[in-house]
Write a protein that holds these residues in place. Structure first.
Motif, PDB file in Angstrom:
ATOM      1  N   GLU A   1       0.827  -1.209   0.000  1.00 46.12           N
ATOM      2  CA  GLU A   1       0.000   0.000   0.000  1.00 46.12           C
ATOM      3  C   GLU A   1       0.858   1.255   0.000  1.00 46.12           C
ATOM      4  O   GLU A   1       0.437   2.300  -0.450  1.00 46.12           O
ATOM      5  CB  GLU A   1      -0.922   0.023   1.225  1.00 46.12           C
ATOM      6  CG  GLU A   1      -2.150  -0.842   1.024  1.00 46.12           C
ATOM      7  CD  GLU A   1      -3.212  -0.539   2.057  1.00 46.12           C
ATOM      8  OE1 GLU A   1      -4.326  -0.189   1.664  1.00 46.12           O
ATOM      9  OE2 GLU A   1      -2.941  -0.675   3.258  1.00 46.12           O
ATOM     10  N   ASN A   2       2.054   1.152   0.562  1.00 49.54           N
ATOM     11  CA  ASN A   2       2.959   2.292   0.541  1.00 49.54           C
ATOM     12  C   ASN A   2       4.390   1.775   0.527  1.00 49.54           C
ATOM     13  O   ASN A   2       4.731   0.892   1.304  1.00 49.54           O
ATOM     14  CB  ASN A   2       2.726   3.193   1.753  1.00 49.54           C
ATOM     15  CG  ASN A   2       3.484   4.496   1.611  1.00 49.54           C
ATOM     16  OD1 ASN A   2       4.701   4.536   1.738  1.00 49.54           O
ATOM     17  ND2 ASN A   2       2.780   5.565   1.305  1.00 49.54           N
TER      18      ASN A   2
ATOM     19  N   ASN B   1       6.997   3.053   1.584  1.00 46.63           N
ATOM     20  CA  ASN B   1       7.816   3.442   2.733  1.00 46.63           C
ATOM     21  C   ASN B   1       7.989   2.328   3.752  1.00 46.63           C
ATOM     22  O   ASN B   1       8.961   2.328   4.503  1.00 46.63           O
ATOM     23  CB  ASN B   1       7.157   4.616   3.476  1.00 46.63           C
ATOM     24  CG  ASN B   1       7.674   5.932   2.992  1.00 46.63           C
ATOM     25  OD1 ASN B   1       8.692   5.989   2.317  1.00 46.63           O
ATOM     26  ND2 ASN B   1       6.970   6.991   3.321  1.00 46.63           N
ATOM     27  N   THR B   2       7.025   1.439   3.839  1.00 44.00           N
ATOM     28  CA  THR B   2       7.028   0.422   4.884  1.00 44.00           C
ATOM     29  C   THR B   2       6.465  -0.874   4.309  1.00 44.00           C
ATOM     30  O   THR B   2       5.266  -1.096   4.339  1.00 44.00           O
ATOM     31  CB  THR B   2       6.153   0.880   6.078  1.00 44.00           C
ATOM     32  OG1 THR B   2       6.520   2.212   6.424  1.00 44.00           O
ATOM     33  CG2 THR B   2       6.360  -0.016   7.288  1.00 44.00           C
TER      34      THR B   2
ATOM     35  N   ARG C   1      11.022  -4.403   7.910  1.00 43.23           N
ATOM     36  CA  ARG C   1      10.206  -3.560   7.028  1.00 43.23           C
ATOM     37  C   ARG C   1      11.153  -2.733   6.179  1.00 43.23           C
ATOM     38  O   ARG C   1      12.095  -2.151   6.698  1.00 43.23           O
ATOM     39  CB  ARG C   1       9.308  -2.635   7.852  1.00 43.23           C
ATOM     40  CG  ARG C   1       8.346  -3.393   8.745  1.00 43.23           C
ATOM     41  CD  ARG C   1       7.691  -2.516   9.775  1.00 43.23           C
ATOM     42  NE  ARG C   1       6.884  -3.317  10.701  1.00 43.23           N
ATOM     43  CZ  ARG C   1       6.443  -2.884  11.881  1.00 43.23           C
ATOM     44  NH1 ARG C   1       6.742  -1.667  12.287  1.00 43.23           N
ATOM     45  NH2 ARG C   1       5.722  -3.664  12.650  1.00 43.23           N
TER      46      ARG C   1
ATOM     47  N   LEU D   1      12.042  -2.818  18.075  1.00 47.70           N
ATOM     48  CA  LEU D   1      11.745  -1.621  17.278  1.00 47.70           C
ATOM     49  C   LEU D   1      12.463  -0.455  17.918  1.00 47.70           C
ATOM     50  O   LEU D   1      12.504  -0.341  19.140  1.00 47.70           O
ATOM     51  CB  LEU D   1      10.233  -1.390  17.268  1.00 47.70           C
ATOM     52  CG  LEU D   1       9.672  -0.328  16.315  1.00 47.70           C
ATOM     53  CD1 LEU D   1       8.289  -0.766  15.822  1.00 47.70           C
ATOM     54  CD2 LEU D   1       9.538   1.031  16.958  1.00 47.70           C
TER      55      LEU D   1
ATOM     56  N   PRO E   1       4.055   1.010  14.879  1.00 41.56           N
ATOM     57  CA  PRO E   1       5.201   1.914  15.064  1.00 41.56           C
ATOM     58  C   PRO E   1       4.826   3.217  15.773  1.00 41.56           C
ATOM     59  O   PRO E   1       5.704   3.950  16.204  1.00 41.56           O
ATOM     60  CB  PRO E   1       5.698   2.167  13.646  1.00 41.56           C
ATOM     61  CG  PRO E   1       4.665   1.655  12.722  1.00 41.56           C
ATOM     62  CD  PRO E   1       3.675   0.832  13.469  1.00 41.56           C
TER      63      PRO E   1
ATOM     64  N   TYR F   1      -0.494   6.700  12.773  1.00 41.21           N
ATOM     65  CA  TYR F   1       0.811   6.458  12.171  1.00 41.21           C
ATOM     66  C   TYR F   1       0.543   6.146  10.714  1.00 41.21           C
ATOM     67  O   TYR F   1      -0.080   5.137  10.389  1.00 41.21           O
ATOM     68  CB  TYR F   1       1.530   5.287  12.839  1.00 41.21           C
ATOM     69  CG  TYR F   1       2.958   5.144  12.360  1.00 41.21           C
ATOM     70  CD1 TYR F   1       4.014   5.692  13.081  1.00 41.21           C
ATOM     71  CD2 TYR F   1       3.259   4.471  11.174  1.00 41.21           C
ATOM     72  CE1 TYR F   1       5.328   5.588  12.636  1.00 41.21           C
ATOM     73  CE2 TYR F   1       4.567   4.360  10.721  1.00 41.21           C
ATOM     74  CZ  TYR F   1       5.598   4.919  11.455  1.00 41.21           C
ATOM     75  OH  TYR F   1       6.889   4.813  11.012  1.00 41.21           O
TER      76      TYR F   1
ATOM     77  N   LEU G   1       1.952   5.250   7.020  1.00 43.05           N
ATOM     78  CA  LEU G   1       3.157   4.700   6.394  1.00 43.05           C
ATOM     79  C   LEU G   1       3.792   5.751   5.487  1.00 43.05           C
ATOM     80  O   LEU G   1       5.012   5.892   5.450  1.00 43.05           O
ATOM     81  CB  LEU G   1       2.818   3.444   5.602  1.00 43.05           C
ATOM     82  CG  LEU G   1       2.136   2.327   6.395  1.00 43.05           C
ATOM     83  CD1 LEU G   1       1.942   1.098   5.517  1.00 43.05           C
ATOM     84  CD2 LEU G   1       2.936   1.962   7.639  1.00 43.05           C
ATOM     85  N   LYS G   2       2.963   6.508   4.781  1.00 43.66           N
ATOM     86  CA  LYS G   2       3.484   7.544   3.890  1.00 43.66           C
ATOM     87  C   LYS G   2       4.274   8.599   4.671  1.00 43.66           C
ATOM     88  O   LYS G   2       5.283   9.103   4.195  1.00 43.66           O
ATOM     89  CB  LYS G   2       2.313   8.204   3.163  1.00 43.66           C
ATOM     90  CG  LYS G   2       2.754   9.275   2.196  1.00 43.66           C
ATOM     91  CD  LYS G   2       1.579  10.007   1.591  1.00 43.66           C
ATOM     92  CE  LYS G   2       2.107  11.231   0.843  1.00 43.66           C
ATOM     93  NZ  LYS G   2       1.038  12.072   0.350  1.00 43.66           N
ATOM     94  N   TRP G   3       3.802   8.934   5.852  1.00 46.06           N
ATOM     95  CA  TRP G   3       4.469   9.954   6.661  1.00 46.06           C
ATOM     96  C   TRP G   3       5.634   9.360   7.450  1.00 46.06           C
ATOM     97  O   TRP G   3       6.457  10.102   7.998  1.00 46.06           O
ATOM     98  CB  TRP G   3       3.478  10.584   7.653  1.00 46.06           C
ATOM     99  CG  TRP G   3       2.354  11.355   7.039  1.00 46.06           C
ATOM    100  CD1 TRP G   3       2.341  11.942   5.806  1.00 46.06           C
ATOM    101  CD2 TRP G   3       1.064  11.620   7.628  1.00 46.06           C
ATOM    102  NE1 TRP G   3       1.128  12.556   5.600  1.00 46.06           N
ATOM    103  CE2 TRP G   3       0.325  12.388   6.689  1.00 46.06           C
ATOM    104  CE3 TRP G   3       0.460  11.300   8.849  1.00 46.06           C
ATOM    105  CZ2 TRP G   3      -0.977  12.822   6.951  1.00 46.06           C
ATOM    106  CZ3 TRP G   3      -0.833  11.747   9.103  1.00 46.06           C
ATOM    107  CH2 TRP G   3      -1.541  12.491   8.155  1.00 46.06           C
ATOM    108  N   SER G   4       5.690   8.050   7.587  1.00 44.96           N
ATOM    109  CA  SER G   4       6.672   7.389   8.464  1.00 44.96           C
ATOM    110  C   SER G   4       6.619   7.974   9.868  1.00 44.96           C
ATOM    111  O   SER G   4       7.646   8.112  10.532  1.00 44.96           O
ATOM    112  CB  SER G   4       8.094   7.509   7.923  1.00 44.96           C
ATOM    113  OG  SER G   4       8.208   6.768   6.737  1.00 44.96           O
TER     114      SER G   4
ATOM    115  N   ASN H   1      -2.214   3.692   5.545  1.00 50.54           N
ATOM    116  CA  ASN H   1      -1.181   3.646   4.508  1.00 50.54           C
ATOM    117  C   ASN H   1      -0.714   5.039   4.125  1.00 50.54           C
ATOM    118  O   ASN H   1      -1.296   6.023   4.522  1.00 50.54           O
ATOM    119  CB  ASN H   1      -1.715   2.946   3.250  1.00 50.54           C
ATOM    120  CG  ASN H   1      -2.906   3.658   2.687  1.00 50.54           C
ATOM    121  OD1 ASN H   1      -3.777   4.119   3.430  1.00 50.54           O
ATOM    122  ND2 ASN H   1      -2.983   3.780   1.394  1.00 50.54           N
TER     123      ASN H   1
END
Lengths: 151, 108, 285
Positions: free
Chosen positions: A62-63, A65-66, A115, B25, C77, C229, C231-234, C285
């Motif tokens: 989906e992204n 980045n992760t 990840r 983590l 995360p 959280y 994912l795009k922004w981390s 996401n």
């Protein structure tokens, strides 16, 4: 489905601008040759076999980045015969190297999850090296999606 | 990055010979070195480049890390527990800082 | 000339795939969310005045991989920021020599239920207040410390920690009484088309939720999981950051974080999720 034709066209226009900009200023990316050179260096030139290692990653991320990625190698993990390390490569990233997992007999299993970042849709390659000199390989394509409005 | 903060999850106890799962983590930006700031200057790379796990001083698992690992790096792996003892986890930053934490495990 | 021809080809392909995407109905999935054995309600029957029959959490529109990140607090995360906020709660700052814990001796747990009822009416300012307002009022009035920036790490961590205390509780915001004009203002903003793409919130999140916008699965735009959280922004981001992002995407000039407009919109959008569980900090996401 209630988007008007005009809205649909607006989306397309935005997407075109994004695509062209991407082509013009895109950084240099690694490719399959860079990755296979890296695999050669890691494995010391031994011919990799498939089947003993499983690389798990989503078919569609989906992204980028992760992106979750897991490796599992079948191995007795004894002092005489264990997996020393597994390297993961991403063929379409600016640099192919992602991570190297180093195991010991105390790991119990040759299995790890992390990840990663993927710059675009591409192949992800994992290579394992055992204490007895065997080399295993597995590969998956991960499609990396771009969200609505290119965002 | 002064704010890097490790989290680890280890079972409190295990039976002798059991293979347990460990999750870790650490909060970290993992600046890849590929990005540019508003003026167009490259933002220098600053990542966690190594992670290690020891049990009673003996290496169990480690990673050599490249900038393609996501922000807030997550690692999940296994360990075979033969005796009670202490796991030690160590993260090494590009800037030379070292973050570490420990977790004890008992035998059932 | 070449460039133009290429654009047309690309445009054709994308136009086609957009149509295909929209034609393929992709409703929210059937998955259920449990965290530490506790059920998080991601689907409720909507109130009669809702534009929806059923309300769905944005979690239901995400891929299995993204969903699983939220199902385990260790893998989520966003909890790194929560851990930091737990430490920050005890840090003395400001001229009054106080920490959060100086007044809130019971710790962040004292705030169980708060997130579910925000924004709420503040009689002394005569306006609705968000969690960010409440925290900064404590900092400036009680602690005599500097307020935190809306999108700062400290603010995001603290709003996540305080919001977490209400996780699993149903969203229940007041929309009547003093809130009525703010609710109406938020509703007007929601349905007003703006920007170069001439779109309103409703065009995506009411008319097209469940459809694909290119490769993204459009949700109802619920805000029960913020800060999330992403994912795009981390990292974690606020509700107002999400609003700003949407306005940027439709090429509109966004309002400022903390502005009356975004507070009104937050109230209205929260009311569209009445009954969904608070999910803070959610993963998207």
């Amino acid at each position: 489905m209630k988007l008007t034709r005009r809205q649909a066209l607006s989306f397309s226009t935005g997407a075109i601008a994004f695509t062209i900009a991407g082509m013009r200023i895109g950084p240099a990316f690694a490719n399959a040759e860079d990755t296979s050179a890296a695999v050669q260096a890691f494995s010391g030139g031994a011919e990799p076999q498939s089947g003993m290692m499983t690389l798990k990653a989503p078919e569609i991320a989906e992204n980028g980045n992760t992106v979750p990625v897991s490796v599992t190698v079948e191995s007795p993990m004894t002092a005489d015969d264990y997996v020393e390390s597994v390297a993961i490569y991403a063929e379409g990233n600016p640099n192919p190297e992602v991570v190297v997992f180093n195991f010991t007999p105390m790991s119990g299993e040759a299995s790890a999850t992390t990840r990663m970042r993927l710059a675009k849709t591409q192949n992800v390659v994992a290579v394992a090296k055992t204490s007895t000199g065997k080399v295993y390989i597995d590969k998956r394509e991960v499609k990396v999606t771009i969200g609505g409005c290119g965002g | 990055m002064a704010t890097a903060k490790p989290r680890v999850k280890v079972p409190k106890s295990a039976s002798a010979g059991e293979v347990i799962t460990i999750k870790t983590l650490i909060s970290h930006n993992m600046e890849s070195g590929q990005r540019k700031d508003k003026e167009g200057n490259a933002i220098p790379r600053n990542i966690i480049n190594k992670f290690e796990c020891f049990f009673n001083g003996t290496p169990v698992f480690s990673c050599d890390i490249d900038p393609a690992i996501s922000a807030n790096p997550y690692f999940e792996f296994t360990a075979k527990v033969m005796e009670a003892g202490t796991f030690r986890f160590v993260w090494t930053d590009d800037d030379g800082k070292v973050y570490d934490t420990e977790k004890k495990i008992a035998l059932d | 000339m070449n460039l133009i021809r290429k654009s047309m080809v690309v445009g054709g392909v994308i136009g086609f795939s957009l149509t295909m995407g929209l034609a393929a109905q992709a409703d929210p999935d059937e998955d259920q969310l449990f965290i530490d054995g506790k059920e998080i309600v991601t689907e409720v029957t909507a109130a009669p005045d809702s534009p929806f029959e059923t309300l769905y959490s944005g979690w239901r529109y995400r891929s299995d991989e993204t969903q699983s990140l939220q199902a385990d607090d260790f893998e989520n995360p966003g909890f790194g920021a929560v851990d930091q906020a737990i430490e920050q709660f005890d840090v003395v700052e400001g001229a009054a020599g106080k920490s959060c814990a100086s007044c809130h001796e019971g710790g962040a747990e004292e705030f169980a239920g708060l997130r579910a009822k925000l924004p709420r009416w503040n009689a002394s300012t005569g306006k609705p207040e968000t969690l960010e307002h409440i925290i900064n009022e404590c900092r400036t009035e009680r602690m005599q410390a500097e307020p935190w920036k809306w999108e700062s790490k400290d603010m995001l961590g603290m709003t996540a920690l305080i919001g977490l205390q209400s996780r699993g509780m149903p969203v229940e915001v007041q929309t009547d009484g003093e809130m009525t004009p703010w609710f109406q203002k938020g509703k007007d903003l929601y349905y007003t088309r703006v920007g170069q793409l001439d779109m309103s919130c409703a065009n995506c999140h009411e008319d097209n939720n469940g459809n694909m916008i290119r490769a993204d699965h459009l949700s109802q735009g619920q805000i029960n999981g913020f800060p999330v959280y992403r994912l795009k922004w981390s990292g974690l981001g606020s509700i107002h950051r999400r609003f700003k992002g949407c306005m940027d995407n439709i090429r509109a000039k966004p309002y400022k974080r903390g502005s009356d407009e975004f507070v009104a919109l937050e109230l209205y959008v929260a009311s569209r999720g009445q009954g969904l569980s608070v999910e803070t900090p959610a993963v998207r996401n």
